[in-house]
Write a protein that holds these residues in place. Structure first.
Motif, PDB file in Angstrom:
ATOM      1  N   LYS A  41      -3.715  -7.493 -11.596  1.00  0.00           N
ATOM      2  CA  LYS A  41      -2.308  -7.283 -11.491  1.00  0.00           C
ATOM      3  C   LYS A  41      -1.756  -6.008 -11.058  1.00  0.00           C
ATOM      4  CE  LYS A  41       0.101  -8.516 -15.283  1.00  0.00           C
ATOM      5  NZ  LYS A  41       0.597  -8.556 -16.641  1.00  0.00           N
ATOM      6  N   ALA A  42      -2.210  -4.914 -11.269  1.00  0.00           N
ATOM      7  CA  ALA A  42      -2.022  -3.511 -10.571  1.00  0.00           C
ATOM      8  C   ALA A  42      -2.286  -3.678  -9.136  1.00  0.00           C
ATOM      9  CB  ALA A  42      -2.921  -2.465 -11.254  1.00  0.00           C
ATOM     10  N   LYS A  43      -3.528  -4.305  -8.798  1.00  0.00           N
ATOM     11  CA  LYS A  43      -3.708  -4.337  -7.222  1.00  0.00           C
ATOM     12  C   LYS A  43      -2.521  -5.038  -6.610  1.00  0.00           C
ATOM     13  CE  LYS A  43      -8.556  -3.365  -7.548  1.00  0.00           C
ATOM     14  NZ  LYS A  43     -10.092  -3.939  -7.255  1.00  0.00           N
ATOM     15  N   LEU A  44      -2.330  -6.167  -7.293  1.00  0.00           N
ATOM     16  CA  LEU A  44      -1.230  -7.026  -6.600  1.00  0.00           C
ATOM     17  C   LEU A  44       0.127  -6.128  -6.576  1.00  0.00           C
ATOM     18  CD1 LEU A  44      -2.127 -10.575  -8.358  1.00  0.00           C
ATOM     19  CD2 LEU A  44      -2.599  -9.848  -6.102  1.00  0.00           C
ATOM     20  N   ARG A  45       0.387  -5.660  -7.636  1.00  0.00           N
ATOM     21  CA  ARG A  45       1.653  -4.941  -7.414  1.00  0.00           C
ATOM     22  C   ARG A  45       1.464  -3.807  -6.266  1.00  0.00           C
ATOM     23  NH1 ARG A  45       3.227  -4.733 -13.961  1.00  0.00           N
ATOM     24  NH2 ARG A  45       3.842  -6.750 -13.821  1.00  0.00           N
ATOM     25  N   TYR A  46       0.391  -3.146  -6.365  1.00  0.00           N
ATOM     26  CA  TYR A  46       0.121  -1.976  -5.371  1.00  0.00           C
ATOM     27  C   TYR A  46       0.220  -2.620  -3.826  1.00  0.00           C
ATOM     28  CZ  TYR A  46      -2.303   1.361  -2.598  1.00  0.00           C
ATOM     29  OH  TYR A  46      -2.714   2.545  -1.691  1.00  0.00           O
ATOM     30  N   LYS A  47      -0.296  -3.691  -3.909  1.00  0.00           N
ATOM     31  CA  LYS A  47      -0.051  -4.332  -2.470  1.00  0.00           C
ATOM     32  C   LYS A  47       1.513  -4.793  -2.089  1.00  0.00           C
ATOM     33  CE  LYS A  47      -1.929  -6.095   1.436  1.00  0.00           C
ATOM     34  NZ  LYS A  47      -2.224  -4.943   2.608  1.00  0.00           N
ATOM     35  N   ASN A  48       2.171  -5.391  -2.946  1.00  0.00           N
ATOM     36  CA  ASN A  48       3.562  -5.656  -2.999  1.00  0.00           C
ATOM     37  C   ASN A  48       4.091  -4.321  -2.536  1.00  0.00           C
ATOM     38  OD1 ASN A  48       5.532  -7.614  -2.918  1.00  0.00           O
ATOM     39  ND2 ASN A  48       6.043  -6.910  -4.878  1.00  0.00           N
ATOM     40  N   CYS A  49       3.884  -3.063  -3.458  1.00  0.00           N
ATOM     41  CA  CYS A  49       4.724  -2.197  -3.076  1.00  0.00           C
ATOM     42  C   CYS A  49       4.318  -1.475  -1.449  1.00  0.00           C
ATOM     43  CB  CYS A  49       4.269  -0.929  -3.809  1.00  0.00           C
ATOM     44  SG  CYS A  49       5.141  -1.064  -5.437  1.00  0.00           S
ATOM     45  N   GLN A  50       3.278  -1.997  -0.940  1.00  0.00           N
ATOM     46  CA  GLN A  50       2.788  -1.208   0.334  1.00  0.00           C
ATOM     47  C   GLN A  50       3.692  -2.111   1.239  1.00  0.00           C
ATOM     48  OE1 GLN A  50      -1.399  -1.524   0.053  1.00  0.00           O
ATOM     49  NE2 GLN A  50      -1.650   0.584   0.502  1.00  0.00           N
ATOM     50  N   LEU A  51       3.754  -3.471   1.188  1.00  0.00           N
ATOM     51  CA  LEU A  51       4.430  -4.264   2.008  1.00  0.00           C
ATOM     52  C   LEU A  51       5.865  -4.134   1.930  1.00  0.00           C
ATOM     53  CD1 LEU A  51       2.509  -7.898   1.154  1.00  0.00           C
ATOM     54  CD2 LEU A  51       2.415  -6.259   3.290  1.00  0.00           C
ATOM     55  N   GLN A  52       6.413  -3.890   0.936  1.00  0.00           N
ATOM     56  CA  GLN A  52       7.943  -3.628   0.766  1.00  0.00           C
ATOM     57  C   GLN A  52       8.187  -2.244   1.486  1.00  0.00           C
ATOM     58  OE1 GLN A  52       8.832  -3.647  -3.340  1.00  0.00           O
ATOM     59  NE2 GLN A  52       8.958  -5.713  -3.661  1.00  0.00           N
ATOM     60  N   GLN A  53       7.102  -1.307   1.311  1.00  0.00           N
ATOM     61  CA  GLN A  53       7.341  -0.044   1.936  1.00  0.00           C
ATOM     62  C   GLN A  53       7.618  -0.214   3.587  1.00  0.00           C
ATOM     63  OE1 GLN A  53       4.552   3.216   2.339  1.00  0.00           O
ATOM     64  NE2 GLN A  53       6.289   4.519   1.755  1.00  0.00           N
ATOM     65  N   LYS A  54       6.459  -1.378   4.189  1.00  0.00           N
ATOM     66  CA  LYS A  54       6.444  -1.500   5.646  1.00  0.00           C
ATOM     67  C   LYS A  54       8.041  -2.073   5.903  1.00  0.00           C
ATOM     68  CE  LYS A  54       1.645  -1.833   5.926  1.00  0.00           C
ATOM     69  NZ  LYS A  54       0.733  -2.477   6.494  1.00  0.00           N
ATOM     70  N   THR A  55       8.600  -2.689   5.331  1.00  0.00           N
ATOM     71  CA  THR A  55       9.983  -3.354   5.445  1.00  0.00           C
ATOM     72  C   THR A  55      10.897  -2.172   5.472  1.00  0.00           C
ATOM     73  OG1 THR A  55       9.121  -5.512   4.941  1.00  0.00           O
ATOM     74  CG2 THR A  55      11.488  -5.308   4.895  1.00  0.00           C
ATOM     75  N   LEU A  56      10.880  -1.671   4.497  1.00  0.00           N
ATOM     76  CA  LEU A  56      11.780  -0.212   4.444  1.00  0.00           C
ATOM     77  C   LEU A  56      11.788   0.678   5.474  1.00  0.00           C
ATOM     78  CD1 LEU A  56      13.833   1.120   2.797  1.00  0.00           C
ATOM     79  CD2 LEU A  56      11.922   2.237   1.591  1.00  0.00           C
ATOM     80  N   LEU A  57      10.300   0.848   5.933  1.00  0.00           N
ATOM     81  CA  LEU A  57      10.158   1.936   7.006  1.00  0.00           C
ATOM     82  C   LEU A  57      10.834   1.472   8.399  1.00  0.00           C
ATOM     83  CD1 LEU A  57       6.625   3.320   6.327  1.00  0.00           C
ATOM     84  CD2 LEU A  57       8.790   4.285   5.972  1.00  0.00           C
ATOM     85  N   LEU A  58      10.436   0.140   8.762  1.00  0.00           N
ATOM     86  CA  LEU A  58      11.295  -0.393   9.658  1.00  0.00           C
ATOM     87  C   LEU A  58      12.661  -0.615   9.803  1.00  0.00           C
ATOM     88  CD1 LEU A  58      10.997  -1.885  12.366  1.00  0.00           C
ATOM     89  CD2 LEU A  58      11.042  -3.937  11.241  1.00  0.00           C
ATOM     90  N   LYS A  59      13.250  -1.032   8.620  1.00  0.00           N
ATOM     91  CA  LYS A  59      14.940  -0.447   8.578  1.00  0.00           C
ATOM     92  C   LYS A  59      15.254   0.862   8.686  1.00  0.00           C
ATOM     93  CE  LYS A  59      15.642  -4.652   5.657  1.00  0.00           C
ATOM     94  NZ  LYS A  59      15.950  -5.245   4.237  1.00  0.00           N
ATOM     95  N   LYS A  60      14.350   1.840   8.097  1.00  0.00           N
ATOM     96  CA  LYS A  60      14.798   3.018   8.159  1.00  0.00           C
ATOM     97  C   LYS A  60      14.775   3.578   9.640  1.00  0.00           C
ATOM     98  CE  LYS A  60      16.108   4.083   4.048  1.00  0.00           C
ATOM     99  NZ  LYS A  60      17.574   4.999   3.557  1.00  0.00           N
ATOM    100  N   TRP A  61      13.719   2.917  10.353  1.00  0.00           N
ATOM    101  CA  TRP A  61      13.402   3.559  11.528  1.00  0.00           C
ATOM    102  C   TRP A  61      14.812   3.097  12.460  1.00  0.00           C
ATOM    103  CZ3 TRP A  61      13.323   1.026  16.142  1.00  0.00           C
ATOM    104  CH2 TRP A  61      12.812   1.672  17.325  1.00  0.00           C
TER     105      TRP A  61
END
Length: 147
Positions: A41-61
């Motif tokens: 479960k922690a690995k899945l949440r970790y991956k989900n956080c990474q994917l959400q951050q990529k979306t956030l970084l694109l929006k912030k860029w």
């Protein structure tokens, strides 16, 4: 899932009663399954956080580089002028990204789940070798008994 809760559970689960080694041995697979489930479960949440951050970084860029339309900026609740009228060099943009509160929170979430994964991996590894510990305890009891 909270790392403090996991650590509290592990404090109880890691105890090996020297007078009930057979029970401890029988319970090891259940403990392994419990912590392996938490690790997954922690690995899945970790991956989900990474994917959400990529979306956030694109929006912030887009936001910091003036490529986001006003309606989208308003919808996110961000300030219409992120640089307060300043002209910022491309090389200095990392300062804005690094100091952005939402990006920092995203980084903190990723670090938290990374730590949780490391902790749970150590617990699962400890459980993998629990039979060795139990075997050593039995050998020590035999030695003490003169055998």
């Amino acid at each position: 899932m909270d790392i403090d809760l996991i650590m509290d559970q592990w404090k109880n689960d890691c105890v090996i009663d020297p007078y009930k080694l057979d029970d401890t041995s029988r319970n090891t697979p259940m403990l392994h399954a419990k912590y392996l489930h938490l690790l997954s479960k922690a690995k899945l949440r970790y991956k989900n956080c990474q994917l959400q951050q990529k979306t956030l970084l694109l929006k912030k860029w887009k936001y910091y580089n003036g490529k986001m339309d006003e309606a989208e900026i308003v919808a996110t609740g961000w300030d219409l002028d992120p640089l307060n009228g300043l002209k910022v060099l491309k090389g200095d943009m990392d300062l804005y990204y690094d100091s952005d509160k939402e990006i920092q929170e995203s980084e903190a979430d990723i670090a938290y789940y990374k730590m949780m994964i490391d902790t749970l991996t150590d617990i699962v590894d400890s459980l993998k070798w629990r039979h060795q510990t139990i075997g050593n305890m039995i050998k020590w009891k035999q030695f003490e008994a003169g055998g």
